[in-house]
Design a protein around this motif. Structure first.
Motif, PDB file in Angstrom:
ATOM      1  N   GLY A 133      24.857  46.068  48.872  1.00 48.95           N
ATOM      2  CA  GLY A 133      24.295  46.039  47.334  1.00 48.95           C
ATOM      3  C   GLY A 133      23.244  45.555  46.851  1.00 48.95           C
ATOM      4  O   GLY A 133      22.704  45.876  45.971  1.00 48.95           O
ATOM      5  N   GLY A 134      22.427  44.875  47.759  1.00 48.30           N
ATOM      6  CA  GLY A 134      21.239  44.303  47.436  1.00 48.30           C
ATOM      7  C   GLY A 134      21.269  43.487  46.068  1.00 48.30           C
ATOM      8  O   GLY A 134      22.020  42.504  46.042  1.00 48.30           O
ATOM      9  N   ALA A 135      20.407  43.807  45.323  1.00 50.17           N
ATOM     10  CA  ALA A 135      20.211  42.823  44.109  1.00 50.17           C
ATOM     11  C   ALA A 135      21.487  43.009  43.086  1.00 50.17           C
ATOM     12  O   ALA A 135      21.650  42.020  42.504  1.00 50.17           O
ATOM     13  CB  ALA A 135      18.889  43.501  43.410  1.00 50.17           C
ATOM     14  N   HIS A 136      22.363  43.891  43.531  1.00 45.66           N
ATOM     15  CA  HIS A 136      23.521  44.200  42.600  1.00 45.66           C
ATOM     16  C   HIS A 136      24.904  43.678  43.512  1.00 45.66           C
ATOM     17  O   HIS A 136      25.679  44.441  43.857  1.00 45.66           O
ATOM     18  CB  HIS A 136      23.899  45.697  42.006  1.00 45.66           C
ATOM     19  N   GLU A 137      24.666  42.691  44.317  1.00 45.25           N
ATOM     20  CA  GLU A 137      25.796  42.288  44.931  1.00 45.25           C
ATOM     21  C   GLU A 137      26.951  42.007  44.572  1.00 45.25           C
ATOM     22  O   GLU A 137      28.261  41.952  45.149  1.00 45.25           O
ATOM     23  CB  GLU A 137      25.146  40.796  45.817  1.00 45.25           C
ATOM     24  N   HIS A 138      27.297  41.704  43.235  1.00 52.13           N
ATOM     25  CA  HIS A 138      28.304  41.433  42.422  1.00 52.13           C
ATOM     26  C   HIS A 138      28.822  42.996  41.801  1.00 52.13           C
ATOM     27  O   HIS A 138      30.034  42.990  41.413  1.00 52.13           O
ATOM     28  CB  HIS A 138      28.344  40.680  41.342  1.00 52.13           C
ATOM     29  N   PHE A 139      28.371  44.194  42.324  1.00 55.24           N
ATOM     30  CA  PHE A 139      28.577  45.456  41.807  1.00 55.24           C
ATOM     31  C   PHE A 139      30.263  45.647  42.370  1.00 55.24           C
ATOM     32  O   PHE A 139      31.082  46.236  41.409  1.00 55.24           O
ATOM     33  CB  PHE A 139      27.697  46.333  42.247  1.00 55.24           C
ATOM     34  N   LEU A 140      30.540  45.432  43.474  1.00 52.71           N
ATOM     35  CA  LEU A 140      31.632  45.932  44.077  1.00 52.71           C
ATOM     36  C   LEU A 140      33.008  45.309  43.330  1.00 52.71           C
ATOM     37  O   LEU A 140      33.738  45.694  43.049  1.00 52.71           O
ATOM     38  CB  LEU A 140      31.734  45.834  45.656  1.00 52.71           C
ATOM     39  N   SER A 141      32.780  43.836  43.129  1.00 50.80           N
ATOM     40  CA  SER A 141      33.996  43.055  42.353  1.00 50.80           C
ATOM     41  C   SER A 141      33.832  43.900  40.957  1.00 50.80           C
ATOM     42  O   SER A 141      34.938  43.807  40.415  1.00 50.80           O
ATOM     43  CB  SER A 141      33.437  41.627  42.167  1.00 50.80           C
ATOM     44  N   ALA A 142      32.744  43.932  40.449  1.00 49.43           N
ATOM     45  CA  ALA A 142      32.812  44.442  38.933  1.00 49.43           C
ATOM     46  C   ALA A 142      33.585  46.090  38.770  1.00 49.43           C
ATOM     47  O   ALA A 142      34.006  46.116  37.597  1.00 49.43           O
ATOM     48  CB  ALA A 142      31.193  44.558  38.432  1.00 49.43           C
ATOM     49  N   LEU A 143      33.244  46.638  39.911  1.00 50.38           N
ATOM     50  CA  LEU A 143      34.137  47.887  39.930  1.00 50.38           C
ATOM     51  C   LEU A 143      35.529  47.659  39.986  1.00 50.38           C
ATOM     52  O   LEU A 143      36.300  48.584  39.226  1.00 50.38           O
ATOM     53  CB  LEU A 143      33.563  48.832  41.068  1.00 50.38           C
ATOM     54  N   VAL A 144      35.882  46.638  40.599  1.00 49.93           N
ATOM     55  CA  VAL A 144      37.600  46.453  40.737  1.00 49.93           C
ATOM     56  C   VAL A 144      37.929  46.125  39.379  1.00 49.93           C
ATOM     57  O   VAL A 144      38.978  46.551  38.757  1.00 49.93           O
ATOM     58  CB  VAL A 144      37.686  45.220  41.780  1.00 49.93           C
ATOM     59  N   PHE A 145      36.861  44.946  38.764  1.00 51.11           N
ATOM     60  CA  PHE A 145      37.477  44.509  37.361  1.00 51.11           C
ATOM     61  C   PHE A 145      37.562  45.817  36.214  1.00 51.11           C
ATOM     62  O   PHE A 145      38.361  45.756  35.366  1.00 51.11           O
ATOM     63  CB  PHE A 145      36.386  43.746  36.694  1.00 51.11           C
ATOM     64  N   ALA A 146      36.611  46.643  36.398  1.00 51.94           N
ATOM     65  CA  ALA A 146      36.492  47.779  35.522  1.00 51.94           C
ATOM     66  C   ALA A 146      37.794  48.727  35.780  1.00 51.94           C
ATOM     67  O   ALA A 146      38.260  49.194  34.736  1.00 51.94           O
ATOM     68  CB  ALA A 146      35.291  48.647  35.936  1.00 51.94           C
ATOM     69  N   THR A 147      38.128  48.703  37.066  1.00 54.53           N
ATOM     70  CA  THR A 147      39.307  49.891  37.244  1.00 54.53           C
ATOM     71  C   THR A 147      40.553  49.058  36.701  1.00 54.53           C
ATOM     72  O   THR A 147      41.607  49.644  35.964  1.00 54.53           O
ATOM     73  CB  THR A 147      39.457  49.851  38.786  1.00 54.53           C
ATOM     74  N   VAL A 148      40.684  47.677  36.759  1.00 56.26           N
ATOM     75  CA  VAL A 148      41.799  47.066  36.307  1.00 56.26           C
ATOM     76  C   VAL A 148      41.958  47.138  34.751  1.00 56.26           C
ATOM     77  O   VAL A 148      42.554  47.131  34.067  1.00 56.26           O
ATOM     78  CB  VAL A 148      41.785  45.665  36.851  1.00 56.26           C
ATOM     79  N   ALA A 149      40.731  46.970  34.140  1.00 57.76           N
ATOM     80  CA  ALA A 149      40.589  46.806  32.718  1.00 57.76           C
ATOM     81  C   ALA A 149      40.997  48.162  32.125  1.00 57.76           C
ATOM     82  O   ALA A 149      41.732  48.009  31.136  1.00 57.76           O
ATOM     83  CB  ALA A 149      39.225  46.495  32.224  1.00 57.76           C
ATOM     84  N   ALA A 150      40.502  49.175  32.548  1.00 59.26           N
ATOM     85  CA  ALA A 150      41.096  50.750  32.207  1.00 59.26           C
ATOM     86  C   ALA A 150      42.630  50.629  32.114  1.00 59.26           C
ATOM     87  O   ALA A 150      42.961  51.248  31.350  1.00 59.26           O
ATOM     88  CB  ALA A 150      40.395  51.681  32.877  1.00 59.26           C
ATOM     89  N   SER A 151      43.155  49.977  33.008  1.00 56.32           N
ATOM     90  CA  SER A 151      44.790  50.048  33.080  1.00 56.32           C
ATOM     91  C   SER A 151      45.399  49.528  31.971  1.00 56.32           C
ATOM     92  O   SER A 151      46.386  50.108  31.573  1.00 56.32           O
ATOM     93  CB  SER A 151      45.008  49.430  34.584  1.00 56.32           C
ATOM     94  N   PHE A 152      44.782  48.593  31.324  1.00 59.35           N
ATOM     95  CA  PHE A 152      45.585  48.069  30.183  1.00 59.35           C
ATOM     96  C   PHE A 152      45.304  49.000  28.861  1.00 59.35           C
ATOM     97  O   PHE A 152      46.070  49.008  27.955  1.00 59.35           O
ATOM     98  CB  PHE A 152      44.578  46.706  29.934  1.00 59.35           C
ATOM     99  N   VAL A 153      43.919  49.549  28.856  1.00 63.73           N
ATOM    100  CA  VAL A 153      43.747  50.434  27.833  1.00 63.73           C
ATOM    101  C   VAL A 153      44.543  51.492  27.531  1.00 63.73           C
ATOM    102  O   VAL A 153      44.904  52.258  26.654  1.00 63.73           O
ATOM    103  CB  VAL A 153      42.164  50.664  27.827  1.00 63.73           C
ATOM    104  N   VAL A 154      45.020  52.276  28.605  1.00 61.60           N
ATOM    105  CA  VAL A 154      45.747  53.553  28.671  1.00 61.60           C
ATOM    106  C   VAL A 154      47.216  53.295  28.256  1.00 61.60           C
ATOM    107  O   VAL A 154      48.075  54.332  28.117  1.00 61.60           O
ATOM    108  CB  VAL A 154      45.555  54.174  29.964  1.00 61.60           C
ATOM    109  N   GLU A 155      47.717  52.042  28.382  1.00 65.23           N
ATOM    110  CA  GLU A 155      48.968  51.777  28.272  1.00 65.23           C
ATOM    111  C   GLU A 155      49.689  52.095  26.684  1.00 65.23           C
ATOM    112  O   GLU A 155      50.991  51.811  26.663  1.00 65.23           O
ATOM    113  CB  GLU A 155      49.519  50.497  28.745  1.00 65.23           C
ATOM    114  N   GLN A 156      48.779  52.309  25.860  1.00 68.73           N
ATOM    115  CA  GLN A 156      49.324  52.614  24.395  1.00 68.73           C
ATOM    116  C   GLN A 156      48.042  53.064  23.813  1.00 68.73           C
ATOM    117  O   GLN A 156      47.168  53.345  24.199  1.00 68.73           O
ATOM    118  CB  GLN A 156      49.324  50.936  23.853  1.00 68.73           C
ATOM    119  N   ILE A 157      48.531  53.626  22.342  1.00 72.85           N
ATOM    120  CA  ILE A 157      47.721  53.961  21.603  1.00 72.85           C
ATOM    121  C   ILE A 157      46.942  53.186  20.876  1.00 72.85           C
ATOM    122  O   ILE A 157      47.619  52.172  20.531  1.00 72.85           O
ATOM    123  CB  ILE A 157      48.340  54.921  20.540  1.00 72.85           C
ATOM    124  N   GLY A 158      45.730  52.975  21.095  1.00 68.28           N
ATOM    125  CA  GLY A 158      44.869  51.823  20.607  1.00 68.28           C
ATOM    126  C   GLY A 158      44.520  50.802  21.697  1.00 68.28           C
ATOM    127  O   GLY A 158      44.727  51.027  22.815  1.00 68.28           O
TER     128      GLY A 158
END
Length: 397
Positions: free
Chosen positions: A327-352
């Motif tokens: 990942g080089g300069a963006h060594e935390h990018f992989l963990s951030a992708l995991v957070f992103a995937t999980v965050a989206a899971s909360f948003v799709v569970e309801q309208i709004g």
């Protein structure tokens, strides 16, 4: 919530979005009743993503601007306050709040139009400490992306020269820029400007449909020769100042595909199809924005609870370690992708937006679940599949 145009000197801003706040009307094209007055817009959803990652402890490091018109519902203001972000409220009773219509058709096709005049956010509107944010999330055209980055860097340099930078903040370190190309300008005519704009950001993220259309195809698929050619074209141009930034293709129920010159990553969506029970996915509105808000915040959240969970669960994975090193300069990018995937899971569970609450023992819950607990569950699943079929998820060049 901040009501002025300057944050207090104790505050440090990790995340700032230039997305707009919008009240949404959503039409599901007859599959279910339409809904109105839904808290929305790229800003709201990106902030939700960043706020999930930041947690209650760092909530005030998430900053944004909300423009309030004469018709702004008080109940929406109550929801915004419940997030405890560093939100600058700008009231103007001489105008209506920005409103939009969202129409959903088959295969996650989305139509969008504004119902009232929009009020675009400009870098000049940001407070000084917002300008000094560690990260920026943008939803805009290619040409505007370049001008926003240029203006933010100019203002940071000016603050540095004037000596108006708190000791706790670094204005000399370049911030992380995450760019979401505005969907209606993902066209073949925009292609060359797009390829110029990616050179000034760290992450560029269209969805699979938008990316395909920009390069003259009906969509994007990794399995196709044209899908591979599109990625090659973008990477050969180079993302970011050193050419080693990331292309993140959001693919809805199929998760996300991320490419850099050094590696390719596929992460499945959090919610996987299960024929034995009803789908928890209700409405995809805002999931992409939240994904990117969480990704942006996640790139500067090392050493905090969510990142520690990912590191702990995947500590024994050789594949993961090698990918982090690549990942080089963006060594935390992989963990951030995991957070992103999980965050989206909360948003799709309801309208709004998802609902925030506090458990009896003081833990912060979203939709009655801790964000960190979902990070743990998802990362455990990922560890198992990395052990079984590493090439399916991660390829290091």
């Amino acid at each position: 919530m901040a009501d002025n145009n300057r944050l207090s000197s104790e505050d440090k801003v990790d995340f700032c979005t230039l997305g707009m706040f919008i009240l949404d009307d959503i039409d599901f094209e007859g599959t279910r009743p339409p809904v109105k007055n839904v808290l929305g817009g790229a800003a709201s959803y990106a902030v939700i993503g960043a706020r999930l990652v930041a947690g209650k402890e760092y909530a005030r490091s998430v900053s944004w601007i909300v423009d309030v018109g004469s018709d702004f519902p008080t109940e929406v203001l109550d929801v915004l306050r419940s997030w405890d972000t560093n939100c600058i409220i700008r009231e103007d009773h001489g105008r209506l709040t920005t409103r939009a219509w969202n129409g959903y058709g088959p295969n996650e096709k989305r139509d969008f139009k504004y119902l009232t005049p929009k009020l675009r956010l400009e870098p000049s509107m940001l407070s000084d400490l917002q300008v000094l944010s560690k990260t920026f999330h943008m939803v805009c055209s290619s040409s505007r992306c370049m001008s926003i980055v240029q203006e933010i860097l100019r203002r940071r340099e000016q603050l540095q020269q004037e000596g108006n930078v708190p000791l706790s903040v670094s204005a000399t370190q370049r911030p992380v820029f995450v760019w979401e190309p505005v969907p209606d300008l993902c066209t073949p005519e925009e292609q060359e400007t797009f390829l110029a704009a990616i050179k000034v950001v760290d992450v560029v993220s269209p969805n699979e449909l938008e990316l395909g259309i920009m390069f003259g195809q009906p969509g994007w698929s990794e399995e196709t020769s044209y899908g591979k050619a599109i990625v090659e074209r973008i990477l050969s141009q180079g993302i970011g100042l050193d050419g080693n930034g990331h292309l993140v293709i959001r693919a809805g129920k199929d998760g996300s595909y991320s490419f850099s010159r050094k590696q390719r990553i596929w992460l499945p969506a959090y919610h996987q199809p299960d024929t034995s029970m009803p789908s928890p996915v209700v409405d995809p509105t805002g999931a992409g924005n939240s994904f990117l808000g969480a990704l942006t915040q996640g790139m500067v959240s090392s050493g905090r609870a969510p990142a520690n969970i990912v590191d702990l669960v995947l500590a024994q994975s050789t594949t993961w370690r090698r990918a982090k090193e690549a990942g080089g300069a963006h060594e935390h990018f992989l963990s951030a992708l995991v957070f992103a995937t999980v965050a989206a899971s909360f948003v799709v569970e309801q309208i709004g937006v998802p609902q925030v609450s506090t458990s009896t023992d003081g833990r912060e819950l979203w939709n009655e679940t801790e964000f960190t607990e979902r990070v743990r569950l998802y990362t455990q699943r990922l560890y198992r599949t990395l052990e079984e079929s590493p090439q399916k998820h991660l390829q290091i060049n």
